[in-house]
Design a protein around this motif. Sequence first.
Motif, PDB file in Angstrom:
ATOM      1  N   VAL A   5      84.569  85.533  14.530  1.00  0.00           N
ATOM      2  CA  VAL A   5      85.870  85.468  15.209  1.00  0.00           C
ATOM      3  C   VAL A   5      86.009  84.176  16.007  1.00  0.00           C
ATOM      4  O   VAL A   5      87.030  83.481  15.934  1.00  0.00           O
ATOM      5  N   LEU A   6      84.974  83.829  16.776  1.00  0.00           N
ATOM      6  CA  LEU A   6      85.034  82.622  17.588  1.00  0.00           C
ATOM      7  C   LEU A   6      85.075  81.366  16.731  1.00  0.00           C
ATOM      8  O   LEU A   6      85.745  80.391  17.066  1.00  0.00           O
ATOM      9  N   SER A   7      84.377  81.383  15.604  1.00  0.00           N
ATOM     10  CA  SER A   7      84.430  80.248  14.678  1.00  0.00           C
ATOM     11  C   SER A   7      85.846  80.056  14.147  1.00  0.00           C
ATOM     12  O   SER A   7      86.348  78.926  14.067  1.00  0.00           O
ATOM     13  N   VAL A 103      80.772  78.544  22.902  1.00  0.00           N
ATOM     14  CA  VAL A 103      80.052  79.811  22.760  1.00  0.00           C
ATOM     15  C   VAL A 103      79.386  79.896  21.392  1.00  0.00           C
ATOM     16  O   VAL A 103      78.212  80.262  21.273  1.00  0.00           O
ATOM     17  N   GLN A 104      80.112  79.499  20.360  1.00  0.00           N
ATOM     18  CA  GLN A 104      79.561  79.549  19.005  1.00  0.00           C
ATOM     19  C   GLN A 104      78.366  78.623  18.858  1.00  0.00           C
ATOM     20  O   GLN A 104      77.346  78.968  18.263  1.00  0.00           O
ATOM     21  N   ALA A 155      78.906  73.521  28.995  1.00  0.00           N
ATOM     22  CA  ALA A 155      77.509  73.590  29.437  1.00  0.00           C
ATOM     23  C   ALA A 155      77.225  74.925  30.123  1.00  0.00           C
ATOM     24  O   ALA A 155      76.152  75.521  29.938  1.00  0.00           O
ATOM     25  N   MET A 156      78.189  75.409  30.904  1.00  0.00           N
ATOM     26  CA  MET A 156      78.030  76.700  31.578  1.00  0.00           C
ATOM     27  C   MET A 156      77.849  77.826  30.553  1.00  0.00           C
ATOM     28  O   MET A 156      76.994  78.709  30.726  1.00  0.00           O
ATOM     29  N   ALA A 157      78.638  77.774  29.497  1.00  0.00           N
ATOM     30  CA  ALA A 157      78.497  78.784  28.439  1.00  0.00           C
ATOM     31  C   ALA A 157      77.106  78.727  27.825  1.00  0.00           C
ATOM     32  O   ALA A 157      76.472  79.762  27.572  1.00  0.00           O
ATOM     33  N   GLY A 158      76.616  77.505  27.586  1.00  0.00           N
ATOM     34  CA  GLY A 158      75.282  77.353  27.012  1.00  0.00           C
ATOM     35  C   GLY A 158      74.192  77.922  27.899  1.00  0.00           C
ATOM     36  O   GLY A 158      73.265  78.593  27.423  1.00  0.00           O
ATOM     37  N   ILE A 159      74.299  77.679  29.205  1.00  0.00           N
ATOM     38  CA  ILE A 159      73.295  78.179  30.146  1.00  0.00           C
ATOM     39  C   ILE A 159      73.289  79.708  30.177  1.00  0.00           C
ATOM     40  O   ILE A 159      72.233  80.344  30.093  1.00  0.00           O
ATOM     41  N   LEU A 160      74.468  80.301  30.275  1.00  0.00           N
ATOM     42  CA  LEU A 160      74.548  81.767  30.352  1.00  0.00           C
ATOM     43  C   LEU A 160      74.014  82.421  29.082  1.00  0.00           C
ATOM     44  O   LEU A 160      73.285  83.423  29.138  1.00  0.00           O
ATOM     45  N   PHE A 170      81.003  92.165  23.567  1.00  0.00           N
ATOM     46  CA  PHE A 170      81.911  92.313  24.707  1.00  0.00           C
ATOM     47  C   PHE A 170      81.756  91.152  25.672  1.00  0.00           C
ATOM     48  O   PHE A 170      82.741  90.538  26.097  1.00  0.00           O
ATOM     49  N   TRP A 171      80.506  90.821  26.037  1.00  0.00           N
ATOM     50  CA  TRP A 171      80.267  89.754  27.012  1.00  0.00           C
ATOM     51  C   TRP A 171      80.550  88.385  26.428  1.00  0.00           C
ATOM     52  O   TRP A 171      80.950  87.456  27.158  1.00  0.00           O
ATOM     53  N   LEU A 172      80.369  88.237  25.123  1.00  0.00           N
ATOM     54  CA  LEU A 172      80.701  86.950  24.492  1.00  0.00           C
ATOM     55  C   LEU A 172      82.207  86.706  24.526  1.00  0.00           C
ATOM     56  O   LEU A 172      82.659  85.596  24.818  1.00  0.00           O
ATOM     57  N   TYR A 173      82.980  87.749  24.243  1.00  0.00           N
ATOM     58  CA  TYR A 173      84.439  87.602  24.324  1.00  0.00           C
ATOM     59  C   TYR A 173      84.881  87.371  25.764  1.00  0.00           C
ATOM     60  O   TYR A 173      85.793  86.586  26.033  1.00  0.00           O
TER      61      TYR A 173
END
Length: 201
Positions: A5-7, A103-104, A155-160, A170-173
Motif C-alpha cells: 500500500v505504501l509503495s 517508511v517503505q 530519518a525519524m521514520a527510519g529510527i522508529l 496499524f503502527w506503520l499506517y
Amino acid sequence: MAWEVLSAIGTIAFAVSGAIIAMEEEYDIFGVYLLGIVTAFGGGAIRNLLIGVPISALWEQEVLFQLALFSMTLVFLFPNRLLVHWNRWGNFFDAIGLSAFAVQGALYAVDLGLPVYAVVVAAVLTGSGGGIVRDLLAGRKPLVLKAEIYAVWAAMAGILISFGLARSDFWLYALFIAITALRILSFTYKWRLPTRKILTR
C-alpha cells in the motif's frame, strides 16, 4: 500489506509531483513522463545501489510502473483550471510521497537485517532521493536542501522502525500519517533547521 500500500501511495504521489513540475517547466509529453518516472523510482534506485540490492529489482515492479504511467497520463489530461491549484496542493503530494517512501525504505532495510544507521539512510534516500533528482533535472535547487524541515521526518521514520517501534500494519499506517502531517505542518508554519551564513566581503 502495508508495504504494498505504501509503495503504491508513494509511487502515485511522486509520479504526479514529477509530472506537474515538468509541465511547469514546459517540458513536452516525453519530458513529463520521464521526470515523473525518475521522481517515482529515483529514490528507490539510489537506495538499492547503496545497500547492495541489484538495480534490476526496479524492473520487477510492473504494477507500480503501470500506476505511475496512469497517474501521469491523468494529470497530463487534467483541465488547466484544475492544474493552476498545484501550488496549493503540490506540497501535499510531496509530503505523502516523502512519508510513504520513507517508511517503505526503512522496512526494506530492516528486512535485509541492516544496522540502524543504514535503515535511517535508506529511509531518507527512498523518501527524498526521487525529489532531489527531480529538482536537479528541472533546474531547481533541491527542496530537501533549502526549504522547511524535510528529510528529518524521513530519518525519524527510519529510527522508529529500526528500533521496532512501528512494525505492525496499524503502527506503520499511523507513522505514515504522522510523518505526512509533520511535513505539512513544517511547510505551513515554516519550521526550519538552524542555518549559518558565511558573510563575504
